[in-house]
Design a protein around this motif. Structure first.
Motif, PDB file in Angstrom:
ATOM      1  N   THR A 131      -6.122  -4.013   3.754  1.00  0.00           N
ATOM      2  CA  THR A 131      -4.759  -3.654   4.176  1.00  0.00           C
ATOM      3  C   THR A 131      -3.893  -4.879   4.459  1.00  0.00           C
ATOM      4  OG1 THR A 131      -5.419  -1.495   5.035  1.00  0.00           O
ATOM      5  CG2 THR A 131      -3.382  -2.427   5.903  1.00  0.00           C
ATOM      6  N   ARG A 135      -0.721  -6.095   2.232  1.00  0.00           N
ATOM      7  CA  ARG A 135       0.562  -6.186   2.947  1.00  0.00           C
ATOM      8  C   ARG A 135       1.163  -7.579   2.738  1.00  0.00           C
ATOM      9  NH1 ARG A 135      -0.884  -4.893   8.316  1.00  0.00           N
ATOM     10  NH2 ARG A 135      -0.713  -2.681   7.785  1.00  0.00           N
ATOM     11  N   GLU A 141       3.845  -0.156   2.377  1.00  0.00           N
ATOM     12  CA  GLU A 141       3.055   0.016   3.593  1.00  0.00           C
ATOM     13  C   GLU A 141       2.111   1.217   3.500  1.00  0.00           C
ATOM     14  OE1 GLU A 141       1.505  -0.842   7.244  1.00  0.00           O
ATOM     15  OE2 GLU A 141       2.814  -2.059   5.980  1.00  0.00           O
ATOM     16  N   THR A 144      -0.806   0.414   1.239  1.00  0.00           N
ATOM     17  CA  THR A 144      -1.778  -0.535   1.801  1.00  0.00           C
ATOM     18  C   THR A 144      -2.708   0.141   2.805  1.00  0.00           C
ATOM     19  OG1 THR A 144      -0.269  -1.215   3.582  1.00  0.00           O
ATOM     20  CG2 THR A 144      -0.180  -2.462   1.530  1.00  0.00           C
ATOM     21  N   LYS A 145      -2.180   1.102   3.595  1.00  0.00           N
ATOM     22  CA  LYS A 145      -3.017   1.796   4.587  1.00  0.00           C
ATOM     23  C   LYS A 145      -4.072   2.666   3.908  1.00  0.00           C
ATOM     24  CE  LYS A 145       0.385   1.901   8.341  1.00  0.00           C
ATOM     25  NZ  LYS A 145       1.251   2.756   9.192  1.00  0.00           N
TER      26      LYS A 145
END
Length: 486
Positions: A131, A135, A141, A144-145
């Motif tokens: 993550t 990022r 966002e 990436t999570k």
């Protein structure tokens, strides 16, 4: 001209033609004996990933994009290192097999494990800190999570790649790859059954799809271990030995140059995905482009079969000291690879749009895939030739030279040209990919020129010098020497 002379010349031509056909037939059988099971292994192994991606793609677009970005960036990054460092093994094992020094193959396998296990310590953080890494690279966002959670499921695959690639190469060099081909084919079928059970029936979602994938790869690895350690490789595997720590530095140097050679080639795709991920409609573009990359990668598994065949056959003939046979196998391998590349390129043009529905239900993603079909066909054709030439380089241990070629072609030619076409000319993803394809075309032409200009008699001499310097005596030779001195 006298009738007798005419008949003699005609007979001579027929005889030469018959001898050439026999030679092509015999060499073709040797190439396919290596290439066919290797292709089955590669296609089935990659097919497990495709099945997983297909099931995840039907769960949701964000899940598909997350899987695609972890596979295309994180896994491609570590695969580049693992495959690169491990590609020194075909050189030394192939030459050892050709020279009849079978006991050295087990030593080389253990040396490869030592180097790869050490390197793996520096690659683990890529999965743990996915993550923040994505990022930092500027990805969305939400993407990436989801990717950070998914990346931990790739750890078993990472360790499979670390050990499995080397054991496959070890078996391949001694023409015993068929067992891996069968195990991979069965595992591919198993992955479809388990995915249907865990995702569709039990509704375990992403966890079910990734669990099915890891169980399928585990079966392949266990089969290889049983085959090697169970006595089916008694000439080449004599157990773990302290000798693996001897002459480790020359093997490490070859591994490093091999790593550089393939890393920059594999990271090429990761760079593409990163650039595409920063464009508008990132989820759709990344999903479509990753589908194209996966179709290309699946076809490339076939090319890798001939890469393996080229590396093994060239290494075998150089180990035997036969330069003419090495040149002949190169010509035949290139001819077959090019023919197969043309066939798959045509298929990519004809079925570019319809095949995308195997991976996604999104009409928008399918349209984006269709718009990239010409570029997909181009890279498939180039890779068919490039892979065979890379196999030749691996077979004669010229990884350092090819590493320099790869750096120049991908990062001096392809990458800047792709940036210019994509962002300055504003061709977006098509411009970026077109630029990188130009880099691959440049690489292929340079490798063709290098192969054409190679003095293969000199390569035989270099092989003998390098190989004899690292030879350890077998237990039979040691026993014989002791007896003679007694």
């Amino acid at each position: 001209m006298d009738d007798g002379i005419k008949e003699s010349l005609l007979y001579s031509k027929k005889k030469n033609g018959s001898e050439l056909k026999d030679k092509i037939w015999e060499e073709g059988k040797k190439l396919w004996k290596i290439a066919a099971p290797t292709i089955v292994t590669r296609v089935s192994g990659f097919g497990i990933l495709v099945v997983t991606q297909a099931y995840i793609g039907h769960i949701g677009e964000i899940e598909l994009a997350s899987f695609s970005i972890v596979q295309s960036i994180i896994m491609r990054f570590v695969d580049g290192i693992l495959l690169g460092v491990g590609s020194s093994l075909p050189t030394v094992c192939g030459q050892a097999f050709g020279a009849g020094k079978y006991h050295m193959m087990g030593i080389y396998l253990q040396q490869s494990w030592i180097i790869l296990l050490t390197a793996s310590l520096f690659m683990l953080p890529a999965f743990i800190f996915t993550t923040p890494i994505l990022r930092f690279l500027g990805e969305e966002e939400e993407l990436t999570k989801h990717a950070g959670k998914l990346s931990l499921w790739f750890l078993p695959l990472f360790f499979y790649q670390l050990i499995g690639i080397t054991t496959q190469t070890f078996l391949q060099a001694q023409l015993k790859i068929m067992i891996v081909g069968w195990a991979s084919a069965i595992s591919f079928v198993l992955s479809m059954i388990l995915s249907r059970l865990m995702v569709d029936r039990l509704s375990w979602g992403v966890s079910g799809a990734m669990g099915a994938m890891n169980l399928s790869f585990l079966l392949i690895l266990l089969t290889q271990f049983i085959y090697i350690f169970g006595g089916w490789c008694k000439d080449s595997w004599n157990g773990f030995s302290k000798s693996a720590f001897n002459e480790l530095w020359p093997f490490l140097k070859l591994s490093i140059s091999s790593g550089v050679m393939l890393c920059f080639e594999f990271w090429n795709g990761a760079v593409l995905v990163l650039l595409v991920g920063n464009m508008k409609n990132a989820q759709i573009v990344v999903s479509a482009f990753s589908i194209c990359l996966n179709i290309n990668a699946w076809v490339y598994m076939v090319s890798l079969g001939f890469l393996s065949a080229a590396s093994v056959r060239v290494a075998n003939e150089l180990g035997k000291g036969d330069a003419k046979a090495a040149k002949f196998t190169i010509k035949l391998n290139l001819s077959i690879s090019l023919t197969i590349g043309v066939i798959f390129s045509i298929l990519a043009l004809v079925y570019g749009k319809s095949i995308s529905f195997l991976f996604t239900s999104s009409i928008e993603v399918a349209k984006e895939v269709s718009s990239l079909s010409v570029l997909l066909a181009s890279i498939i054709l180039l890779n068919s030739v490039q892979a065979a030439l890379s196999g030749v380089a691996i077979g004669c241990g010229r990884q350092s030279l090819v590493a320099c070629v790869n750096i120049f072609c991908y990062y001096v030619v392809g990458f800047p040209l792709g940036m210019y076409l994509g962002y300055v000319i504003n061709l977006q993803v098509r411009g970026i990919w077109a630029g990188m394809i130009c880099g691959t075309a440049t690489q292929t032409l340079i490798l063709m020129f290098i192969t054409w200009r190679t003095d293969w008699d000199a390569q035989v001499g270099k092989t003998m010098t390098r190989f004899n310097r690292s030879i350890l005596p077998s237990s039979e030779e040691v026993s014989s020497d002791i007896t003679s001195h007694a």
